[in-house]
Design a protein around this motif. Structure first.
Motif, mmCIF file in Angstrom:
data_model
loop_
_atom_site.group_PDB
_atom_site.id
_atom_site.type_symbol
_atom_site.label_atom_id
_atom_site.label_comp_id
_atom_site.label_asym_id
_atom_site.label_seq_id
_atom_site.Cartn_x
_atom_site.Cartn_y
_atom_site.Cartn_z
ATOM 1 N N UNK A 110 9.077 -22.249 -7.775
ATOM 2 C CA UNK A 110 9.001 -22.156 -6.313
ATOM 3 C C UNK A 110 7.550 -22.176 -5.829
ATOM 4 N N UNK A 111 6.650 -21.548 -6.569
ATOM 5 C CA UNK A 111 5.240 -21.591 -6.168
ATOM 6 C C UNK A 111 4.702 -23.016 -6.291
ATOM 7 N N UNK A 112 5.124 -23.735 -7.313
ATOM 8 C CA UNK A 112 4.725 -25.137 -7.451
ATOM 9 C C UNK A 112 5.206 -25.947 -6.247
ATOM 10 N N UNK A 113 6.473 -25.775 -5.869
ATOM 11 C CA UNK A 113 7.008 -26.490 -4.702
ATOM 12 C C UNK A 113 6.276 -26.071 -3.430
ATOM 13 N N UNK A 114 5.993 -24.772 -3.310
ATOM 14 C CA UNK A 114 5.311 -24.277 -2.117
ATOM 15 C C UNK A 114 3.901 -24.857 -2.018
ATOM 16 N N UNK A 115 3.210 -24.887 -3.126
ATOM 17 C CA UNK A 115 1.860 -25.459 -3.144
ATOM 18 C C UNK A 115 1.896 -26.899 -2.637
ATOM 19 N N UNK A 116 2.820 -27.700 -3.165
ATOM 20 C CA UNK A 116 2.924 -29.100 -2.761
ATOM 21 C C UNK A 116 3.359 -29.236 -1.306
ATOM 22 N N UNK A 117 4.294 -28.409 -0.894
ATOM 23 C CA UNK A 117 4.829 -28.470 0.476
ATOM 24 C C UNK A 117 3.727 -28.193 1.497
ATOM 25 N N UNK A 118 2.918 -27.179 1.222
ATOM 26 C CA UNK A 118 1.825 -26.853 2.132
ATOM 27 C C UNK A 118 0.752 -27.942 2.136
ATOM 28 N N UNK A 119 0.426 -28.443 0.962
ATOM 29 C CA UNK A 119 -0.611 -29.472 0.888
ATOM 30 C C UNK A 119 -0.188 -30.727 1.643
ATOM 31 N N UNK A 120 1.067 -31.126 1.504
ATOM 32 C CA UNK A 120 1.554 -32.326 2.183
ATOM 33 C C UNK A 120 1.532 -32.173 3.698
ATOM 34 N N UNK A 121 1.632 -30.955 4.185
ATOM 35 C CA UNK A 121 1.683 -30.705 5.617
ATOM 36 C C UNK A 121 0.352 -30.215 6.179
ATOM 37 N N UNK A 122 -0.682 -30.307 5.391
ATOM 38 C CA UNK A 122 -1.985 -29.843 5.855
ATOM 39 C C UNK A 122 -2.045 -28.342 6.023
ATOM 40 N N UNK A 123 -1.241 -27.625 5.237
ATOM 41 C CA UNK A 123 -1.208 -26.171 5.326
ATOM 42 C C UNK A 123 -2.174 -25.511 4.351
ATOM 43 N N UNK A 124 -2.045 -24.177 4.248
ATOM 44 C CA UNK A 124 -3.011 -23.381 3.487
ATOM 45 C C UNK A 124 -2.295 -22.319 2.671
ATOM 46 N N UNK A 125 -2.870 -22.009 1.521
ATOM 47 C CA UNK A 125 -2.305 -21.000 0.636
ATOM 48 C C UNK A 125 -3.420 -20.092 0.151
ATOM 49 N N UNK A 126 -3.229 -18.767 0.337
ATOM 50 C CA UNK A 126 -4.158 -17.796 -0.237
ATOM 51 C C UNK A 126 -3.403 -16.956 -1.249
ATOM 52 N N UNK A 127 -4.017 -16.784 -2.403
ATOM 53 C CA UNK A 127 -3.461 -15.984 -3.484
ATOM 54 C C UNK A 127 -4.377 -14.791 -3.743
ATOM 55 N N UNK A 128 -3.811 -13.651 -4.077
ATOM 56 C CA UNK A 128 -4.607 -12.481 -4.456
ATOM 57 C C UNK A 128 -4.068 -11.934 -5.765
ATOM 58 N N UNK A 129 -4.957 -11.724 -6.718
ATOM 59 C CA UNK A 129 -4.548 -11.284 -8.050
ATOM 60 C C UNK A 129 -5.733 -10.653 -8.768
ATOM 61 N N UNK A 130 -5.481 -9.894 -9.840
ATOM 62 C CA UNK A 130 -6.591 -9.293 -10.584
ATOM 63 C C UNK A 130 -7.484 -10.317 -11.286
ATOM 64 N N UNK A 131 -6.911 -11.465 -11.666
ATOM 65 C CA UNK A 131 -7.672 -12.481 -12.375
ATOM 66 C C UNK A 131 -7.514 -13.835 -11.702
ATOM 67 N N UNK A 132 -8.434 -14.737 -11.987
ATOM 68 C CA UNK A 132 -8.340 -16.097 -11.469
ATOM 69 C C UNK A 132 -7.068 -16.767 -11.995
ATOM 70 N N UNK A 133 -6.459 -17.650 -11.216
ATOM 71 C CA UNK A 133 -5.186 -18.277 -11.628
ATOM 72 C C UNK A 133 -5.242 -18.970 -12.980
ATOM 73 N N UNK A 134 -6.390 -19.507 -13.360
ATOM 74 C CA UNK A 134 -6.492 -20.192 -14.651
ATOM 75 C C UNK A 134 -6.207 -19.253 -15.817
ATOM 76 N N UNK A 135 -6.286 -17.937 -15.583
ATOM 77 C CA UNK A 135 -6.059 -16.966 -16.660
ATOM 78 C C UNK A 135 -4.651 -16.373 -16.640
#
Length: 229
Positions: A110-135
């Protein structure tokens, strides 16, 4: 040595912009929040330890961007239409505790779909977590690839100056007169997080009111001693 006081964190903190204290520890992340919508891409990840102010910054941005604030559990539905229902007409989404999607197949998808859905519509996504997403231990390769494109805004643990400023403000908000000696004592003894600062101030104020005493080094030292005992 820090003390782990049995403190009540049930009070709802304020997420207003005016209540946020900029400092060296959060300067990079705060600058990225203020820079919106002039980001290099549609996604920004706030990465920092617990109690460093990630949620406060995320909420400040959500207010500015009129973003829908979600938690990983909101992405657990098997159908993406349920996620869109949770978003409503928002074009921006703020996902707190975002690392909670990792390892859950539905949430990752669902996060993958959400990321694509927002990008296609010129939207924005902010994530907050203890570590960078690559980890994050993400199993879905397509999501891992998307997450690596997110701009990372690091937040450090609060330093002494920030903790002191937060303590002074929190006591002032409760109309409690406090001496520099008390602030110095707390900064040396407390856990290094903003959440701990809120909890310590609440406990000290409660104890002072119950015993009809001022908030002093003696009073707060008794709180630490009671916990360690």
């Amino acid at each position: 040595m820090t003390g782990q006081l049995p403190l009540d964190l049930s009070g709802e903190p304020s997420w207003r912009r005016d209540d946020f204290l900029p400092a060296e520890a959060n300067a990079v992340a705060f600058a990225w929040v203020e820079r919106w919508p002039d980001w290099p891409g549609p996604a920004l990840a706030l990465a920092g330890p617990s109690g460093s102010g990630k949620t406060h910054l995320l909420r400040i941005w959500a207010e500015r961007a009129r973003a829908r604030v979600l938690a990983p559990v909101d992405l657990s539905a098997s159908a993406f239409s349920a996620v869109l229902d949770a978003i409503g007409d928002a074009k921006a989404v703020a996902l707190d505790d975002a690392q909670g999607v990792a390892g859950d197949a539905d949430r990752e998808r669902q996060l993958f779909h959400l990321f694509n859905w927002l990008r296609e519509r010129g939207g924005w996504l902010m994530l907050a977590a203890p570590e960078a997403p690559a980890r994050w231990p993400v199993a879905l390769p397509d999501l891992a690839s998307r997450l690596r494109t997110a701009q990372v805004a690091p937040i450090e643990a609060p330093d002494d100056a920030l903790l002191a400023a937060v303590l002074v403000k929190l006591f002032r908000d409760r109309q409690v007169q406090i001496g520099a000696d008390v602030i110095d004592y707390l900064v040396r003894r407390m856990d290094r997080s903003l959440a701990a600062a809120r909890a310590i101030v609440e406990a000290a104020d409660r104890q002072a009111l119950a015993q009809k005493r001022p908030v002093s080094v003696k009073l707060v030292s008794e709180l630490f001693a009671a916990d360690e005992g």
